[in-house]
Design a protein around this motif. Structure first.
Motif, PDB file in Angstrom:
ATOM      1  N   PHE A   1       1.431  -0.850   0.220  1.00 60.75           N
ATOM      2  CA  PHE A   1      -0.170   0.262   0.090  1.00 60.75           C
ATOM      3  C   PHE A   1       1.262   1.387  -0.020  1.00 60.75           C
ATOM      4  O   PHE A   1       0.450   2.540  -1.416  1.00 60.75           O
TER       5      PHE A   1
ATOM      6  N   GLN B   1       2.402   2.001  -2.785  1.00 56.11           N
ATOM      7  CA  GLN B   1       1.347   2.507  -4.179  1.00 56.11           C
ATOM      8  C   GLN B   1       1.216   1.355  -5.059  1.00 56.11           C
ATOM      9  O   GLN B   1       0.988   1.278  -6.651  1.00 56.11           O
TER      10      GLN B   1
ATOM     11  N   ARG C   1      -3.714   0.743  -4.535  1.00 54.60           N
ATOM     12  CA  ARG C   1      -3.858   1.772  -3.819  1.00 54.60           C
ATOM     13  C   ARG C   1      -4.892   1.669  -2.686  1.00 54.60           C
ATOM     14  O   ARG C   1      -5.534   0.891  -2.810  1.00 54.60           O
ATOM     15  N   PHE C   2      -5.015   2.208  -1.662  1.00 50.03           N
ATOM     16  CA  PHE C   2      -5.417   2.320  -0.149  1.00 50.03           C
ATOM     17  C   PHE C   2      -6.377   2.644  -0.330  1.00 50.03           C
ATOM     18  O   PHE C   2      -6.552   4.280  -1.219  1.00 50.03           O
ATOM     19  N   PRO C   3      -8.003   2.785  -0.484  1.00 51.73           N
ATOM     20  CA  PRO C   3      -8.855   3.462  -0.689  1.00 51.73           C
ATOM     21  C   PRO C   3      -9.536   4.805  -0.123  1.00 51.73           C
ATOM     22  O   PRO C   3      -8.103   5.472   1.545  1.00 51.73           O
ATOM     23  N   GLY C   4      -9.060   5.751  -0.439  1.00 47.60           N
ATOM     24  CA  GLY C   4      -9.346   7.257   0.312  1.00 47.60           C
ATOM     25  C   GLY C   4      -7.909   7.668  -0.048  1.00 47.60           C
ATOM     26  O   GLY C   4      -7.638   7.570  -1.289  1.00 47.60           O
ATOM     27  N   GLN C   5      -8.142   9.120   0.548  1.00 46.72           N
ATOM     28  CA  GLN C   5      -6.873   9.897   0.159  1.00 46.72           C
ATOM     29  C   GLN C   5      -5.649   9.323   0.270  1.00 46.72           C
ATOM     30  O   GLN C   5      -5.246   7.958   0.398  1.00 46.72           O
TER      31      GLN C   5
ATOM     32  N   THR D   1      -8.904   3.527  11.486  1.00 44.70           N
ATOM     33  CA  THR D   1      -8.837   3.325  10.068  1.00 44.70           C
ATOM     34  C   THR D   1      -9.899   3.963   8.460  1.00 44.70           C
ATOM     35  O   THR D   1      -9.827   4.189   7.516  1.00 44.70           O
ATOM     36  N   LEU D   2     -11.316   3.357   9.287  1.00 41.84           N
ATOM     37  CA  LEU D   2     -12.033   3.480   8.547  1.00 41.84           C
ATOM     38  C   LEU D   2     -13.023   5.395   7.914  1.00 41.84           C
ATOM     39  O   LEU D   2     -12.933   5.859   6.438  1.00 41.84           O
TER      40      LEU D   2
ATOM     41  N   PRO E   1     -10.187   6.158   3.966  1.00 49.02           N
ATOM     42  CA  PRO E   1     -11.267   6.064   3.124  1.00 49.02           C
ATOM     43  C   PRO E   1     -12.744   7.041   2.615  1.00 49.02           C
ATOM     44  O   PRO E   1     -12.770   7.696   1.939  1.00 49.02           O
ATOM     45  N   PHE E   2     -13.120   7.188   4.258  1.00 45.95           N
ATOM     46  CA  PHE E   2     -14.256   8.354   4.197  1.00 45.95           C
ATOM     47  C   PHE E   2     -13.950   9.917   4.896  1.00 45.95           C
ATOM     48  O   PHE E   2     -15.277   9.647   5.200  1.00 45.95           O
TER      49      PHE E   2
END
Length: 419
Positions: free
Chosen positions: A30, A33, A36-40, A351-352, A356-357
């Motif tokens: 991750f 890269q 890609r990890f979810p989010g920014q 982490t959520l 990601p959010f």
């Protein structure tokens, strides 16, 4: 003649190292890269901010005019260290050094487990940092934790070493000094804090002599406001739905609320932190029953209190709690197993909500409020529960007069309380 082959236990050291290697491979995938990890993008701090400070630090000066520079002078060490691996490039070298720091923590916990026969701490570290995701390698907090965990493990038997390590860690990011709060005797407390003070004084003197603007971080730190992930921010997340006119902007290096009454909430957060200091000092004066687990329970409680009441609760702060919690879990007789489990749950929700959010968090919509509110509620519950359990386990219901702390319960790692 048949020989039986003994397979390594899945829950033993061999299984732990295998699990660590597998989860760390995923974290590296991750941060490099490959996936890609979810989010920014979570590696922004390393690739842009840290690498931007690197040439300034190399000139022998701290970034005196950058408001994002809010770190003690010792932070120059991990930020300059990637220069020792120039063939990798700055960001790649940083990730490799973060992996090595992670391995240091694992090694310290495995060494402790070899003496105690308890692997719980090792698994808390592996599991907790896996729950936190790539942020563990995308900030330098894991390097600070690699200093603080050995300091905490050394506190009961080698207080001077523990103090020296905590002092060095304090110049990296202040919080490692808190691991000394639970020293089991007055003698251990004096020796550890004296070593910490001497280490801080010597290193501050060296940084002032070798680099310019070594104390510039204080000017920017005091102007920080209420960061959107903090406990105090919940006031404005809700207030925005009730007509409060404010905004969320990048301010002093983090996304903060700006607008009416923000300064009052920030002051209240500082007040809660001061109350936390007062409670810890009062607990230390009243505590009489010290077991082998008490120094670790006290350190974990102190970190929980200061993290929860902080004006800023960045995701990487959870690395500190997982490190101290791992030491706590390894101790026979700890009273903080449930607060530790709540903290691990908070790591997952952290982490959520980032990355990601995070857009939902900054917008303050229902989903963002649910994630952030759950994380912060878990931290508050864990903090209050830790304080109550630590007090109940160490402070007698009635104390007729000053007495010496009771000897620690026998522990497989050591047959004596202090050197």
């Amino acid at each position: 003649m048949m020989h039986t082959v003994t397979k390594p236990r899945i829950g033993g050291p061999g299984g732990a190292v295998a699990a660590w290697a597998a989860t760390r491979a995923a974290l590296l995938v991750f941060v490099f890269q490959v996936v890609r990890f979810p989010g920014q993008v979570v590696v922004h701090d390393v690739e842009d901010i840290y690498r931007g400070w690197y040439p300034v630090l190399r000139t022998g000066a701290f970034p005196a005019h950058d408001v994002a520079w809010q770190y003690p002078p010792g932070a120059a060490v991990p930020l300059l260290a990637p220069g020792g691996l120039p063939f990798l490039g700055y960001a790649s070298a940083f990730f490799v050094l973060a992996l090595l720091a992670d391995a240091v923590v694992l090694g310290a916990l495995l060494r402790d487990a070899r003496h105690s026969g308890r692997m719980a701490g090792v698994w808390v570290w592996i599991g907790g940092t896996t729950l936190l995701g790539p942020i563990v390698y995308a900030r330098y907090d894991v390097m600070v934790t690699a200093v603080a965990v050995p300091a905490l493990l050394a506190l009961r038997r080698r207080p001077a070493l523990a103090g020296a390590l905590a002092g060095f860690g304090g110049l990296l990011k202040l919080w490692p000094l808190l691991v000394l709060i639970g020293a089991p005797t007055s003698r251990t407390l004096r020796r550890s804090w004296a070593a910490a003070a001497a280490t801080v004084a010597v290193l501050l003197g060296l940084s002032a002599a070798l680099m310019r603007n070594s104390m510039s971080f204080l000017a920017f730190q005091q102007h920080r406001g209420t960061e959107v992930e903090s406990l105090g921010a919940m006031v404005f997340h809700v207030a925005r739905h009730l007509g409060w006119h404010g905004r969320v902007e990048m301010h002093y290096g983090s996304m903060e609320f700006l607008g009416p009454h923000v300064h009052l909430v920030s002051a209240a957060a500082l007040g809660l932190s001061v109350l936390g200091v007062c409670w810890l000092a009062w607990w230390r004066l009243r505590a009489r029953r010290f077991t082998a687990a008490t120094p670790y329970d006290a350190a974990f409680t102190a970190l929980l209190v200061f993290t929860t009441t902080s004006r800023v609760i960045s995701p990487q702060y959870m690395v500190w709690l997982v490190g101290a919690g791992a030491v706590c879990a390894a101790a026979r007789g700890t009273v903080l197993r449930l607060p530790l489990l709540l903290t691990l749950a908070a790591a997952l929700f952290t982490t959520l909500e980032f990355p990601p959010f995070f857009s939902h968090v900054t917008a303050g919509d229902a989903w963002g409020l649910l994630l952030l509110g759950t994380r912060n509620a878990l931290l508050v519950t864990a903090s209050v529960m830790s304080c109550r359990r630590l007090w109940a386990a160490t402070v007698p219901a009635r104390t007729p007069g000053p007495t010496r702390p009771e000897p620690a319960e026998p522990d497989p790692r050591s047959t004596v309380l202090t050197p």
